[in-house]
Write an enzyme that holds these catalytic residues in place. Structure first.
Site, mmCIF file in Angstrom:
data_model
loop_
_atom_site.group_PDB
_atom_site.id
_atom_site.type_symbol
_atom_site.label_atom_id
_atom_site.label_comp_id
_atom_site.label_asym_id
_atom_site.label_seq_id
_atom_site.Cartn_x
_atom_site.Cartn_y
_atom_site.Cartn_z
ATOM 1 N N ARG A 56 101.512 129.053 57.428
ATOM 2 C CA ARG A 56 101.617 128.604 56.029
ATOM 3 C C ARG A 56 101.657 127.085 55.883
ATOM 4 O O ARG A 56 102.099 126.550 54.881
ATOM 5 C CB ARG A 56 102.836 129.215 55.330
ATOM 6 C CG ARG A 56 102.777 130.724 55.282
ATOM 7 C CD ARG A 56 103.751 131.266 54.245
ATOM 8 N NE ARG A 56 103.640 132.704 54.176
ATOM 9 C CZ ARG A 56 104.351 133.536 54.905
ATOM 10 N NH1 ARG A 56 105.245 133.072 55.756
ATOM 11 N NH2 ARG A 56 104.195 134.832 54.778
ATOM 12 N N LYS A 97 91.048 116.643 51.283
ATOM 13 C CA LYS A 97 90.123 117.769 51.089
ATOM 14 C C LYS A 97 89.845 118.385 52.453
ATOM 15 O O LYS A 97 89.366 117.700 53.358
ATOM 16 C CB LYS A 97 88.810 117.295 50.475
ATOM 17 C CG LYS A 97 88.843 117.169 48.974
ATOM 18 C CD LYS A 97 87.444 116.966 48.427
ATOM 19 C CE LYS A 97 87.469 116.837 46.921
ATOM 20 N NZ LYS A 97 86.142 116.498 46.371
ATOM 21 N N GLU A 123 78.195 105.945 52.087
ATOM 22 C CA GLU A 123 79.475 106.174 51.385
ATOM 23 C C GLU A 123 80.134 104.839 51.032
ATOM 24 O O GLU A 123 80.778 104.713 49.997
ATOM 25 C CB GLU A 123 80.431 107.025 52.229
ATOM 26 C CG GLU A 123 79.960 108.455 52.497
ATOM 27 C CD GLU A 123 80.191 109.445 51.339
ATOM 28 O OE1 GLU A 123 80.705 109.044 50.271
ATOM 29 O OE2 GLU A 123 79.831 110.627 51.521
ATOM 30 N N LYS A 167 89.370 104.639 47.391
ATOM 31 C CA LYS A 167 89.606 106.077 47.488
ATOM 32 C C LYS A 167 91.074 106.398 47.210
ATOM 33 O O LYS A 167 91.398 107.338 46.470
ATOM 34 C CB LYS A 167 89.183 106.610 48.859
ATOM 35 C CG LYS A 167 89.439 108.106 48.960
ATOM 36 C CD LYS A 167 88.373 108.891 49.618
ATOM 37 C CE LYS A 167 88.575 110.378 49.346
ATOM 38 N NZ LYS A 167 87.776 111.238 50.162
ATOM 39 N N GLU A 199 91.367 116.755 41.888
ATOM 40 C CA GLU A 199 90.060 116.655 41.224
ATOM 41 C C GLU A 199 89.994 117.428 39.904
ATOM 42 O O GLU A 199 89.121 118.265 39.696
ATOM 43 C CB GLU A 199 88.930 117.091 42.167
ATOM 44 C CG GLU A 199 87.577 116.553 41.716
ATOM 45 C CD GLU A 199 86.452 116.748 42.720
ATOM 46 O OE1 GLU A 199 86.610 116.351 43.884
ATOM 47 O OE2 GLU A 199 85.424 117.293 42.313
ATOM 48 N N ARG A 224 88.691 112.028 39.921
ATOM 49 C CA ARG A 224 88.313 112.096 41.344
ATOM 50 C C ARG A 224 86.846 112.489 41.516
ATOM 51 O O ARG A 224 86.228 112.156 42.527
ATOM 52 C CB ARG A 224 89.233 113.070 42.104
ATOM 53 C CG ARG A 224 88.907 113.112 43.592
ATOM 54 C CD ARG A 224 89.967 113.759 44.440
ATOM 55 N NE ARG A 224 89.537 113.815 45.832
ATOM 56 C CZ ARG A 224 90.322 114.092 46.846
ATOM 57 N NH1 ARG A 224 91.584 114.363 46.647
ATOM 58 N NH2 ARG A 224 89.842 114.119 48.083
ATOM 59 N N ASN A 258 82.156 111.808 43.948
ATOM 60 C CA ASN A 258 80.995 112.640 44.285
ATOM 61 C C ASN A 258 79.683 112.028 43.798
ATOM 62 O O ASN A 258 78.669 112.718 43.740
ATOM 63 C CB ASN A 258 81.152 114.041 43.680
ATOM 64 C CG ASN A 258 82.372 114.753 44.233
ATOM 65 O OD1 ASN A 258 82.703 114.586 45.401
ATOM 66 N ND2 ASN A 258 83.054 115.513 43.401
ATOM 67 N N HIS A 274 76.388 113.040 45.240
ATOM 68 C CA HIS A 274 76.603 114.222 46.088
ATOM 69 C C HIS A 274 75.947 115.492 45.564
ATOM 70 O O HIS A 274 75.600 116.363 46.361
ATOM 71 C CB HIS A 274 78.102 114.462 46.311
ATOM 72 C CG HIS A 274 78.700 113.508 47.319
ATOM 73 N ND1 HIS A 274 78.645 112.142 47.169
ATOM 74 C CD2 HIS A 274 79.354 113.724 48.489
ATOM 75 C CE1 HIS A 274 79.250 111.560 48.202
ATOM 76 N NE2 HIS A 274 79.689 112.498 49.018
ATOM 77 N N HIS A 288 73.752 117.286 48.149
ATOM 78 C CA HIS A 288 73.985 118.640 48.679
ATOM 79 C C HIS A 288 72.730 119.496 48.551
ATOM 80 O O HIS A 288 72.424 120.298 49.439
ATOM 81 C CB HIS A 288 75.150 119.318 47.954
ATOM 82 C CG HIS A 288 76.491 118.796 48.394
ATOM 83 N ND1 HIS A 288 77.660 119.133 47.784
ATOM 84 C CD2 HIS A 288 76.833 117.954 49.400
ATOM 85 C CE1 HIS A 288 78.669 118.515 48.384
ATOM 86 N NE2 HIS A 288 78.185 117.793 49.358
ATOM 87 N N HIS A 295 74.360 113.716 56.328
ATOM 88 C CA HIS A 295 75.028 113.770 55.025
ATOM 89 C C HIS A 295 74.835 112.455 54.246
ATOM 90 O O HIS A 295 74.401 112.456 53.091
ATOM 91 C CB HIS A 295 76.517 114.067 55.230
ATOM 92 C CG HIS A 295 77.313 114.064 53.974
ATOM 93 N ND1 HIS A 295 77.181 115.035 52.999
ATOM 94 C CD2 HIS A 295 78.257 113.190 53.500
ATOM 95 C CE1 HIS A 295 78.002 114.770 52.001
ATOM 96 N NE2 HIS A 295 78.661 113.666 52.275
#
Ligand code: GLY
Length: 363
Positions: free
Chosen positions: A125, A147, A189, A233, A243, A247, A251, A254, A258, A271
């Protein structure tokens, strides 16, 4: 400029990112400094290539500080960022008796960081973990902000959790062994931060001398760009950890990135390279809608190209683009959201871009 420390201020569990040349050889000391003592068992998750390069250095220093640590390697590559790798980590954690007060360390790039973070979020957990990113991309983006995820066959990062690390240690020296193409992909980035929030960084990156220093991996300039990127960041994540709003500007580039990664096959474009093309498309849409000046769009593309990043859009079919965008986590209440620039250093979130406005870039 030997050492930089950036606080990621959160309502719970704030943490520090430390950037320092050579820090990878003093992780034991750093753990002591942040209050992690030797009674705690450590599982270092890495991949074979990275653990061959840096594993011994990290383990030797941990031993010097009387930590018990074991390394487990997952396979490198996006196709291994999945539930099988996660399950392998759980099995190993069970075998070495990883307990609730044990610690995981992610030693590697974004894939190792994301999988380890999710393993730490879910093992018993949730146990604490540390990020030691070894690629530029993971230093400036994925290691900070909590993330964590693995991919589902239907999409990237669909299974995950927001789970913050206890600390992040960044050693710019590890970039010396990173393939040049990967380093340049990480620059996408860094350029992203310039466009979304930091005009001064953008201008720093445009300077010829600075570019030479960066591409020659000169320590001061590396620390400068990593530090500036993480400052941005940290500021955005502390405002919107999960997010729900702002936030999403991280992206930028992105959504289309993607799509390109997905439809061209992971590996065809790294990427960062896909994000570079994604930023070009977002920039073009923004100039068509008069959200920003055409000159700014060209300035963005020129900067990307000056770091050898691609800006040419590959041939992909409109209907396939739509399918991928609809399955993307960036869809909210059935509407597609796009991050588009207003000027260099400022972007906004839009959900009123019509299909024809973005599908025109595809076949
Ligand atoms: N990579 C985007 C974020 O961390 O939110």
């Amino acid at each position: 400029m030997n050492k930089k420390q950036i606080l990621v201020p959160l309502s719970n569990n704030s943490y520090e990112v430390t950037i320092q040349k050579g820090i990878i050889g003093s992780i034991g000391e750093e753990l002591n400094r942040i209050g992690i003592n030797k009674e705690r068992k450590i599982l270092i998750v890495s991949n074979r290539e990275i653990s061959n390069l840096f594993g011994e250095k990290v383990i030797n220093n941990l031993k010097k500080y009387n930590f018990y640590a074991e390394i487990f390697n997952i396979n490198a590559g996006e196709s291994y960022k999945n539930l099988n790798s996660l399950s392998d980590i759980y099995n190993f954690a069970f075998d070495i008796g990883l307990e609730r007060n044990s610690l995981m360390i992610a030693l590697g790039g974004g894939i190792v960081g994301d999988v380890t973070g999710f393993a730490a979020a879910t093992w018993l957990r949730g146990i604490e973990y540390i990020q030691i990113p070894t690629t530029l991309l993971s230093m400036v983006d994925s290691s900070v902000g909590g993330k964590t995820a693995v991919n589902h066959p239907k999409g990237k990062n669909l299974i995950g959790a927001f789970y913050q690390p206890k600390a992040v240690f960044i050693d710019p020296e590890t970039l010396a062994t990173l393939p040049t193409r990967e380093f340049k992909a990480g620059m996408a980035e860094v350029i992203k931060y310039g466009i979304i929030k930091d005009k001064a960084l953008f201008e720093y990156l445009e300077d010829d001398k600075n570019r030479d220093d960066i591409l020659n991996l000169e320590n001061e300039s590396l620390i400068q760009i990593i530090n500036n990127s993480i400052q941005t960041k940290a500021c955005i994540v502390s405002e919107d950890e999960k997010e729900n709003g702002i936030r999403a500007i991280l992206n930028y580039g992105h959504s289309f990135g993607h799509v390109i990664e997905n439809l061209c096959g992971y590996g065809e474009y790294l990427h960062g390279e896909a994000i570079s093309i994604g930023m070009r498309i977002a920039g073009d849409i923004a100039s068509e809608k008069n959200l920003w000046l055409k000159e700014d769009s060209l300035r963005q593309n020129t900067l990307l190209e000056s770091y050898d990043l691609p800006t040419q859009i590959p041939k992909i079919k409109k209907n396939e683009v739509l399918t991928i965008l609809m399955g993307d986590k960036k869809v909210r209440d059935g509407r597609m959201r796009f991050i588009l620039p207003r000027e260099i250093g400022k972007v906004d979130i839009f959900n009123d871009i019509s299909e024809s406005q973005f599908l025109k870039y595809f076949d």
